[in-house]
Write a protein that holds these residues in place. Structure first.
Motif, PDB file in Angstrom:
ATOM      1  N   ASP A  89       0.868  -1.253   0.021  1.00 54.38           N
ATOM      2  CA  ASP A  89      -0.089  -0.071  -0.082  1.00 54.38           C
ATOM      3  C   ASP A  89       0.838   1.225   0.057  1.00 54.38           C
ATOM      4  OD1 ASP A  89      -2.126  -1.583   0.146  1.00 54.38           O
ATOM      5  OD2 ASP A  89      -2.571  -1.363   2.287  1.00 54.38           O
ATOM      6  N   ALA A  90       2.171   1.033   0.391  1.00 51.85           N
ATOM      7  CA  ALA A  90       3.056   2.309   0.520  1.00 51.85           C
ATOM      8  C   ALA A  90       3.667   2.507  -0.745  1.00 51.85           C
ATOM      9  CB  ALA A  90       4.061   2.185   1.776  1.00 51.85           C
ATOM     10  N   GLY A  91       3.558   1.526  -1.620  1.00 57.58           N
ATOM     11  CA  GLY A  91       4.229   1.435  -3.076  1.00 57.58           C
ATOM     12  C   GLY A  91       5.696   1.356  -2.794  1.00 57.58           C
ATOM     13  N   TRP A  92       6.273   0.502  -1.908  1.00 61.38           N
ATOM     14  CA  TRP A  92       7.695   0.426  -1.619  1.00 61.38           C
ATOM     15  C   TRP A  92       8.479  -0.214  -2.834  1.00 61.38           C
ATOM     16  CZ3 TRP A  92      10.776   1.507   2.474  1.00 61.38           C
ATOM     17  CH2 TRP A  92      12.019   0.939   2.458  1.00 61.38           C
ATOM     18  N   ARG A  93       7.917  -0.939  -3.568  1.00 63.01           N
ATOM     19  CA  ARG A  93       8.805  -1.616  -4.592  1.00 63.01           C
ATOM     20  C   ARG A  93       8.962  -0.438  -5.846  1.00 63.01           C
ATOM     21  NH1 ARG A  93      11.671  -5.698  -2.926  1.00 63.01           N
ATOM     22  NH2 ARG A  93      10.320  -7.002  -1.864  1.00 63.01           N
ATOM     23  N   THR A  94       7.902   0.400  -6.060  1.00 64.15           N
ATOM     24  CA  THR A  94       8.196   1.191  -7.107  1.00 64.15           C
ATOM     25  C   THR A  94       8.603   2.634  -6.795  1.00 64.15           C
ATOM     26  OG1 THR A  94       5.892   1.983  -6.567  1.00 64.15           O
ATOM     27  CG2 THR A  94       6.055   0.475  -8.380  1.00 64.15           C
ATOM     28  N   VAL A  95       8.487   2.835  -5.267  1.00 60.83           N
ATOM     29  CA  VAL A  95       8.869   4.206  -4.756  1.00 60.83           C
ATOM     30  C   VAL A  95      10.270   4.125  -4.383  1.00 60.83           C
ATOM     31  CG1 VAL A  95       8.664   6.110  -3.233  1.00 60.83           C
ATOM     32  CG2 VAL A  95       6.880   5.224  -4.296  1.00 60.83           C
ATOM     33  N   TRP A  96      10.548   2.871  -3.702  1.00 59.20           N
ATOM     34  CA  TRP A  96      11.905   2.948  -3.285  1.00 59.20           C
ATOM     35  C   TRP A  96      12.635   1.657  -3.542  1.00 59.20           C
ATOM     36  CZ3 TRP A  96      14.697   6.483  -1.104  1.00 59.20           C
ATOM     37  CH2 TRP A  96      15.601   6.263  -0.204  1.00 59.20           C
ATOM     38  N   GLY A  97      12.172   0.444  -3.443  1.00 56.71           N
ATOM     39  CA  GLY A  97      13.007  -0.580  -4.090  1.00 56.71           C
ATOM     40  C   GLY A  97      14.113  -1.595  -3.469  1.00 56.71           C
ATOM     41  N   TYR A  98      14.951  -0.933  -2.545  1.00 57.12           N
ATOM     42  CA  TYR A  98      15.724  -1.445  -1.766  1.00 57.12           C
ATOM     43  C   TYR A  98      14.924  -2.466  -0.867  1.00 57.12           C
ATOM     44  CZ  TYR A  98      18.845   2.563  -2.668  1.00 57.12           C
ATOM     45  OH  TYR A  98      19.739   3.304  -3.455  1.00 57.12           O
ATOM     46  N   ASP A  99      15.978  -3.726  -0.267  1.00 58.58           N
ATOM     47  CA  ASP A  99      15.422  -4.652   0.293  1.00 58.58           C
ATOM     48  C   ASP A  99      14.825  -4.046   1.930  1.00 58.58           C
ATOM     49  OD1 ASP A  99      15.091  -6.787   1.872  1.00 58.58           O
ATOM     50  OD2 ASP A  99      16.954  -7.542   1.813  1.00 58.58           O
ATOM     51  N   PRO A 100      13.353  -4.261   1.902  1.00 54.57           N
ATOM     52  CA  PRO A 100      12.688  -3.838   3.011  1.00 54.57           C
ATOM     53  C   PRO A 100      13.180  -4.422   4.174  1.00 54.57           C
ATOM     54  CG  PRO A 100      11.366  -5.392   1.863  1.00 54.57           C
ATOM     55  CD  PRO A 100      12.426  -5.144   0.926  1.00 54.57           C
ATOM     56  N   ALA A 101      14.006  -5.517   4.342  1.00 54.08           N
ATOM     57  CA  ALA A 101      14.392  -6.210   5.346  1.00 54.08           C
ATOM     58  C   ALA A 101      15.488  -5.227   5.958  1.00 54.08           C
ATOM     59  CB  ALA A 101      15.066  -7.697   5.195  1.00 54.08           C
ATOM     60  N   LEU A 102      16.238  -4.304   5.321  1.00 54.85           N
ATOM     61  CA  LEU A 102      17.167  -3.516   5.694  1.00 54.85           C
ATOM     62  C   LEU A 102      16.597  -2.673   6.670  1.00 54.85           C
ATOM     63  CD1 LEU A 102      19.018  -2.632   2.385  1.00 54.85           C
ATOM     64  CD2 LEU A 102      19.891  -3.897   4.608  1.00 54.85           C
ATOM     65  N   TYR A 103      15.341  -2.267   6.498  1.00 57.12           N
ATOM     66  CA  TYR A 103      14.364  -1.098   7.455  1.00 57.12           C
ATOM     67  C   TYR A 103      13.668  -1.808   8.252  1.00 57.12           C
ATOM     68  CZ  TYR A 103      16.187   2.100   3.756  1.00 57.12           C
ATOM     69  OH  TYR A 103      17.189   2.986   2.983  1.00 57.12           O
ATOM     70  N   ARG A 104      13.655  -2.982   8.629  1.00 63.25           N
ATOM     71  CA  ARG A 104      12.838  -3.611   9.177  1.00 63.25           C
ATOM     72  C   ARG A 104      12.886  -3.414  10.667  1.00 63.25           C
ATOM     73  NH1 ARG A 104      13.035  -9.044   7.476  1.00 63.25           N
ATOM     74  NH2 ARG A 104      11.218  -8.461   6.137  1.00 63.25           N
ATOM     75  N   PRO A 105      13.912  -3.318  11.427  1.00 61.42           N
ATOM     76  CA  PRO A 105      14.221  -2.971  12.667  1.00 61.42           C
ATOM     77  C   PRO A 105      13.756  -1.465  13.171  1.00 61.42           C
ATOM     78  CG  PRO A 105      16.119  -3.615  11.853  1.00 61.42           C
ATOM     79  CD  PRO A 105      15.419  -3.646  10.774  1.00 61.42           C
ATOM     80  N   LEU A 106      13.733  -0.454  12.036  1.00 59.26           N
ATOM     81  CA  LEU A 106      12.839   0.685  12.348  1.00 59.26           C
ATOM     82  C   LEU A 106      11.305   0.550  12.082  1.00 59.26           C
ATOM     83  CD1 LEU A 106      15.473   2.645   9.986  1.00 59.26           C
ATOM     84  CD2 LEU A 106      14.890   3.318  12.445  1.00 59.26           C
ATOM     85  N   PHE A 107      10.919  -0.074  11.107  1.00 53.71           N
ATOM     86  CA  PHE A 107       9.560  -0.373  10.967  1.00 53.71           C
ATOM     87  C   PHE A 107       9.032  -1.166  12.384  1.00 53.71           C
ATOM     88  CE2 PHE A 107      10.200  -0.695   5.967  1.00 53.71           C
ATOM     89  CZ  PHE A 107      10.368   0.615   5.834  1.00 53.71           C
TER      90      PHE A 107
END
Length: 232
Positions: free
Chosen positions: A91-109
């Motif tokens: 829903d946030a459009g991660w793949r099209t807007v950002w695209g980096y591996d979301p696991a990198l940001y999982r500690p923050l999320f």
């Protein structure tokens, strides 16, 4: 065995212990935590600092370069526990807007969700960046002018920094130096991001009086006080 974590005060070179540094940061209105987007260690450090700040202040808002402002409903659903990670990223459009591996940001999320810390999207859509870079600030659409104002002009020092970090003078580059008008388009595009992040942070301060706003932003928009700090 390693020694204690120390922070450095750039203006003086003074060293601070971790707890003292966090105490100092918690007294600010805005804290900007830089990163190299693909470095997991940077995101673990950001999460550790964020957790320390959350323990020191009652009102904390976290802004992310990684999300445009129109993704706000998805961010709210995530922090309020109304969606799972897959739905949040979709829903946030991660793949099209950002695209980096979301696991990198999982500690923050995960930290924001666990502590119910409000998340804010700081970014502007890339077509807006391209438009301002090409045609100047006068081309900023009316809808964006409702929340974002034109950037403060780039200093000569910032232009030199940007020119150097993007490879300097080279045979395949039209601009021959940082003051070359051929470099203006790139500078305007970079400043569109700088200013968007600053304006979105300022809006969060207005929306949440007394809150500490933490920005999660790429280091190129923060270093040496250029970019977003200058726009703030």
């Amino acid at each position: 065995m390693t020694g204690p974590t120390l922070w450095t005060m750039p203006a003086t070179g003074a060293r601070l212990g971790h707890a003292a540094a966090l105490d100092r940061l918690a007294a600010a209105r805005v804290v900007l935590l830089g990163e190299r987007h693909t470095e997991a260690a940077d995101h673990r450090w950001q999460a550790a600092v964020l957790a320390g700040l959350a323990a020191r202040t009652e009102k904390l808002v976290v802004g992310f370069e990684m999300f445009p402002r129109h993704a706000q409903p998805a961010l709210d659903a995530w922090t309020e526990g109304r969606t799972d990670e897959a739905g949040f990223l979709r829903d946030a459009g991660w793949r099209t807007v950002w695209g980096y591996d979301p696991a990198l940001y999982r500690p923050l999320f995960d930290l924001c969700r666990d502590l119910r810390l409000p998340m804010r999207g700081l970014n502007v859509d890339r077509p807006i960046v391209s438009l301002v870079g090409r045609d100047g600030w006068g081309a900023l659409p009316a809808a964006e002018r409702a929340w974002m104002t034109p950037a403060r002009p780039a200093s000569a020092a910032y232009r030199r920094y940007l020119f150097a970090v993007t490879g300097g003078a080279r045979p395949d580059r039209a601009a021959t130096g940082p003051e070359d008008p051929a470099f203006d388009r790139f500078v305007r595009a970079q400043q569109t991001w700088d200013r968007a992040f600053a304006c979105a942070i300022a809006a969060a301060l207005d929306e949440c009086p007394g809150a500490l706003v933490v920005g999660i932003v790429g280091r190129g928009h923060l270093e040496y006080g250029y970019g977003t700090p200058d726009q703030l």
